[in-house]
Write a protein that holds these residues in place. Structure first.
Motif, PDB file in Angstrom:
ATOM      1  N   ASP A  78      89.303  52.723  40.667  1.00  0.00           N
ATOM      2  CA  ASP A  78      89.897  52.450  39.369  1.00  0.00           C
ATOM      3  C   ASP A  78      88.954  53.021  38.288  1.00  0.00           C
ATOM      4  O   ASP A  78      87.795  53.366  38.584  1.00  0.00           O
ATOM      5  CB  ASP A  78      90.005  50.915  39.255  1.00  0.00           C
TER       6      ASP A  78
ATOM      7  N   GLU B  77      89.135  51.968  34.269  1.00  0.00           N
ATOM      8  CA  GLU B  77      88.808  50.983  33.220  1.00  0.00           C
ATOM      9  C   GLU B  77      88.182  49.734  33.827  1.00  0.00           C
ATOM     10  O   GLU B  77      88.795  49.064  34.658  1.00  0.00           O
ATOM     11  CB  GLU B  77      90.092  50.624  32.465  1.00  0.00           C
TER      12      GLU B  77
ATOM     13  N   THR C 124      85.680  49.685  35.816  1.00  0.00           N
ATOM     14  CA  THR C 124      85.081  49.989  37.123  1.00  0.00           C
ATOM     15  C   THR C 124      84.074  51.127  36.991  1.00  0.00           C
ATOM     16  O   THR C 124      82.869  50.916  37.103  1.00  0.00           O
ATOM     17  CB  THR C 124      86.185  50.320  38.150  1.00  0.00           C
TER      18      THR C 124
ATOM     19  N   SER D 146      87.813  48.133  42.175  1.00  0.00           N
ATOM     20  CA  SER D 146      88.483  47.764  40.923  1.00  0.00           C
ATOM     21  C   SER D 146      87.820  46.522  40.349  1.00  0.00           C
ATOM     22  O   SER D 146      87.170  45.759  41.072  1.00  0.00           O
ATOM     23  CB  SER D 146      89.970  47.494  41.170  1.00  0.00           C
ATOM     24  N   ASP D 147      88.043  46.323  39.055  1.00  0.00           N
ATOM     25  CA  ASP D 147      87.558  45.089  38.404  1.00  0.00           C
ATOM     26  C   ASP D 147      88.619  43.987  38.437  1.00  0.00           C
ATOM     27  O   ASP D 147      88.316  42.841  38.129  1.00  0.00           O
ATOM     28  CB  ASP D 147      87.174  45.382  36.946  1.00  0.00           C
ATOM     29  N   ILE D 148      89.853  44.338  38.806  1.00  0.00           N
ATOM     30  CA  ILE D 148      90.965  43.384  38.672  1.00  0.00           C
ATOM     31  C   ILE D 148      91.347  42.813  40.045  1.00  0.00           C
ATOM     32  O   ILE D 148      91.778  43.538  40.942  1.00  0.00           O
ATOM     33  CB  ILE D 148      92.198  44.060  38.027  1.00  0.00           C
TER      34      ILE D 148
HETATM   35 MG   LIG Z   1      90.413  48.358  35.863  1.00  0.00          MG
END
Ligand SMILES: [Mg+2]
Ligand SMILES: CSCCC(=O)C(=O)COP(=O)(O)O
Length: 229
Positions: free
Chosen positions: A8, A10, A12, A183-185
């Motif tokens: 990912d 944004e 990351t 990913s951050d999500i």
């Molecule tokens: Mg993201």
């Protein structure tokens, strides 16, 4: 054994504040004028056709579409049409040197190490493929586009849908258990995990105590030996 890593952007590889405080306002300020000025161009018309389909308003005129696009931006809706337009608008900003694509300093050395191990790198972002190539092409660390074996956007599906990860695996041509998604999500990672992928969550800001995924704060904390061979 991990053979391909799909990242990912944004939150990351890149700071969420770059996207929300630089990229999004740049596109918002220019969107209405850009659409009115370029609406006769074939690729802009194609985006508008997609948008009419998405909102199920086949008769919507340009001003109605602009109104919809503003409401999508307010909601941060990951509309494929909005993302395609934003990418078109950002091009000028990158080319004119208004900004460079943010990259956390821990990312590139780890990309280098993984590539030396023969691991293929891919991007999966809600931002359009064109926007992804701009961000990495005009990144803080220079042109990184050749680092990636491929790019995926919401044309393969939404990032929280399991089927999107099955589609990507089919296109990469590797079994799910050889793929690692970064990913951050949490919800994106949940979908990837349900498709059989390995996952690591990047925590660049607030902690996520509800996550079941391995968590790291930086790319150089990712240990590929932790994954089953
Ligand atoms: Mg993201
Ligand atoms: C290609 S950079 C802009 C990212 C973007 O438009 C966005 O909505 C963020 O999506 P991501 O899937 O990378 O979190």
């Amino acid at each position: 054994m991990i053979r391909a890593i799909i990242t990912d952007i944004e939150g990351t590889t890149s700071d969420i504040r770059f996207v929300h405080n630089i990229l999004f306002p740049f596109a918002r300020e220019r969107l209405a004028g850009f659409v009115r000025e370029h609406q006769q161009q074939a690729h802009i018309q194609a985006i508008m056709v997609d948008l009419r389909t998405e909102i199920e308003e086949p008769q919507a005129d340009t001003e109605r579409l602009i109104e919809i696009l503003f409401s999508f931006m307010d909601q941060d809706r990951k509309s494929t049409a909005l993302k395609a337009l934003q990418g078109e608008i950002w091009r000028d900003g990158y080319v004119n040197g208004d900004f460079t694509g943010h990259l956390y300093p821990d990312v590139l050395p780890v990309f280098n190490a993984w590539q030396q191990q023969g691991i293929a790198l891919y991007v999966y972002s809600s931002g359009s493929v064109a926007a992804q190539k701009l961000l990495f092409g005009y990144s803080d660390a220079g042109d990184l586009t050749s680092r990636f074996s491929g790019y995926f956007d919401t044309h393969v599906g939404a990032k929280r849908d399991v089927q999107s990860y099955r589609n990507i695996a089919a296109q990469i041509g590797k079994p799910a258990n050889e793929l690692l998604f970064l990913s951050d999500i949490r919800q994106e990672l949940d979908a990837a995990q349900q498709a059989g992928w390995n996952t690591v969550q990047l925590i660049r800001g607030e902690e996520d105590t509800d996550s079941v995924h391995r968590q790291v704060n930086r790319f150089d904390e990712i240990n590929l030996e932790q994954f089953p061979s």
